[in-house]
Design a protein around this motif. Structure first.
Motif, PDB file in Angstrom:
ATOM      1  N   UNK A  59     -15.477  -4.837 -23.536  1.00  0.00           N
ATOM      2  CA  UNK A  59     -14.464  -4.122 -24.298  1.00  0.00           C
ATOM      3  C   UNK A  59     -14.408  -2.650 -23.913  1.00  0.00           C
ATOM      4  N   UNK A  60     -15.564  -2.069 -23.595  1.00  0.00           N
ATOM      5  CA  UNK A  60     -15.573  -0.671 -23.145  1.00  0.00           C
ATOM      6  C   UNK A  60     -14.932  -0.564 -21.768  1.00  0.00           C
ATOM      7  N   UNK A  84     -11.601   1.669 -20.754  1.00  0.00           N
ATOM      8  CA  UNK A  84     -11.660   2.664 -19.689  1.00  0.00           C
ATOM      9  C   UNK A  84     -10.637   2.367 -18.603  1.00  0.00           C
ATOM     10  N   UNK A  85     -10.471   1.097 -18.268  1.00  0.00           N
ATOM     11  CA  UNK A  85      -9.502   0.726 -17.239  1.00  0.00           C
ATOM     12  C   UNK A  85      -8.081   1.067 -17.675  1.00  0.00           C
ATOM     13  N   UNK A  86      -7.751   0.829 -18.943  1.00  0.00           N
ATOM     14  CA  UNK A  86      -6.426   1.188 -19.444  1.00  0.00           C
ATOM     15  C   UNK A  86      -6.214   2.698 -19.366  1.00  0.00           C
ATOM     16  N   UNK A  87      -7.219   3.466 -19.777  1.00  0.00           N
ATOM     17  CA  UNK A  87      -7.095   4.918 -19.732  1.00  0.00           C
ATOM     18  C   UNK A  87      -6.882   5.401 -18.300  1.00  0.00           C
ATOM     19  N   UNK A  88      -7.621   4.833 -17.357  1.00  0.00           N
ATOM     20  CA  UNK A  88      -7.475   5.237 -15.962  1.00  0.00           C
ATOM     21  C   UNK A  88      -6.129   4.802 -15.393  1.00  0.00           C
ATOM     22  N   UNK A  89      -5.636   3.648 -15.836  1.00  0.00           N
ATOM     23  CA  UNK A  89      -4.317   3.204 -15.394  1.00  0.00           C
ATOM     24  C   UNK A  89      -3.237   4.167 -15.871  1.00  0.00           C
ATOM     25  N   UNK A  90      -3.364   4.655 -17.108  1.00  0.00           N
ATOM     26  CA  UNK A  90      -2.404   5.641 -17.607  1.00  0.00           C
ATOM     27  C   UNK A  90      -2.554   6.968 -16.870  1.00  0.00           C
ATOM     28  N   UNK A 149      -7.835  -8.419 -24.240  1.00  0.00           N
ATOM     29  CA  UNK A 149      -7.717  -7.126 -24.908  1.00  0.00           C
ATOM     30  C   UNK A 149      -6.564  -6.307 -24.344  1.00  0.00           C
ATOM     31  N   UNK A 150      -6.271  -6.453 -23.056  1.00  0.00           N
ATOM     32  CA  UNK A 150      -5.168  -5.716 -22.444  1.00  0.00           C
ATOM     33  C   UNK A 150      -3.801  -6.115 -23.006  1.00  0.00           C
ATOM     34  N   UNK A 185      -7.497  -3.743 -29.028  1.00  0.00           N
ATOM     35  CA  UNK A 185      -7.219  -2.478 -28.359  1.00  0.00           C
ATOM     36  C   UNK A 185      -5.705  -2.355 -28.276  1.00  0.00           C
ATOM     37  N   UNK A 186      -5.138  -1.359 -28.928  1.00  0.00           N
ATOM     38  CA  UNK A 186      -3.681  -1.284 -28.965  1.00  0.00           C
ATOM     39  C   UNK A 186      -3.081  -0.594 -27.753  1.00  0.00           C
TER      40      UNK A 186
END
Length: 269
Positions: free
Chosen positions: A82-83, A87-93, A139-140, A159-160
């Protein structure tokens, strides 16, 4: 065919600031991606300082606008899925949708597996990887996730924040191409960054290997599928269907890395 370089975040000039500068140079010199090996202590180079690759990728994302960025590969069983998903979503943004997540079971000899009481049996690591990928991709979606497995359990967590890339951040699978379970895992996801053989008996991926893998892939219902290879003849690999050709840049003087990057990638005629 697209072209990449791979670094370890280790040694002089491979800290977050230094790798951001190298990534910018790679972009300016015509490369299409920069990947980082994902270690906390660089294997075989323990005397050299190793920098967290995810912090380095964030710096690289801020320093570039075009090239893809990613890991080859993240040892997923070393992480909380989940962490890692967050982190992957944040880096993708942060990168504007340029992130690629390379995954593997990890090296059983990694000191941050065995040295911290973690599992080291390849079968167990493979189970953890497969469960983690199911959790991460669920979660994505942004929906609540309930999951019960051998190693992880989630009860309606969510995770929204969702990735920029849809339907998801690309997942490329690494590992030993000669292991049947690795090949099966590759075909379930979005691409391959596998190696061939073992550290004791390394072999080089061949164009025939790529051809055979793609022949297996086209029996599935997937559309786009990436195959990244390293070394060898880019023309022969392109003809076999590989989509990425990569060059590993070993730890060493920054000037050597700069010279390789400035020379640019090989180009097909």
């Amino acid at each position: 065919m697209r072209y990449s370089v791979t670094f370890g975040a280790v040694g002089p000039g491979r800290d977050p600031r230094g790798l951001a500068e190298l990534a910018r140079l790679a972009e300016d010199s015509g490369w299409d991606a920069v990947f980082l090996e994902d270690y906390l202590v660089y294997q075989g180079e323990t005397a050299l300082p190793t920098y967290d690759p995810w912090i380095c990728l964030a710096a690289m994302a801020c320093a570039t606008t075009r090239i893809r960025l990613g890991t080859t590969v993240t040892p997923v069983p070393r992480r909380r899925p989940w962490k890692l998903a967050a982190e992957a979503v944040a880096l993708d943004h942060l990168s504007g949708g340029r992130f690629i997540l390379g995954v593997g079971i990890g090296d059983p000899g990694d000191p941050f597996l065995a040295g911290v009481g973690g599992p080291t049996e390849p079968r167990v690591l493979a189970e953890m990887l497969d469960e983690s990928l199911e959790i991460i991709t669920s979660l994505w979606t942004g929906a609540p996730v309930t999951f019960t497995g051998k190693h992880y359990s989630l009860d309606g967590v969510q995770l929204t924040a969702r990735p920029v890339q849809q339907p998801r951040i690309p997942i490329w699978v690494g590992g030993n191409f000669l292991v049947p379970a690795v090949r099966r895992r590759i075909l379930r996801w979005d691409g391959s960054c596998a190696y061939k053989g073992s550290t004791d008996a390394p072999q080089r991926m061949t164009p025939q290997d790529v051809h055979d893998l793609l022949a297996e892939h086209w029996t599935t219902d997937r559309t786009h599928f990436d195959v990244k290879v390293s070394g060898g003849d880019p023309i022969a690999f392109a003809e076999a269907g590989a989509t990425w050709w990569g060059r590993w840049i070993a730890p060493g003087p920054v000037a050597d890395a700069v010279a390789i990057l400035r020379a640019g990638p090989p180009r097909l005629p």
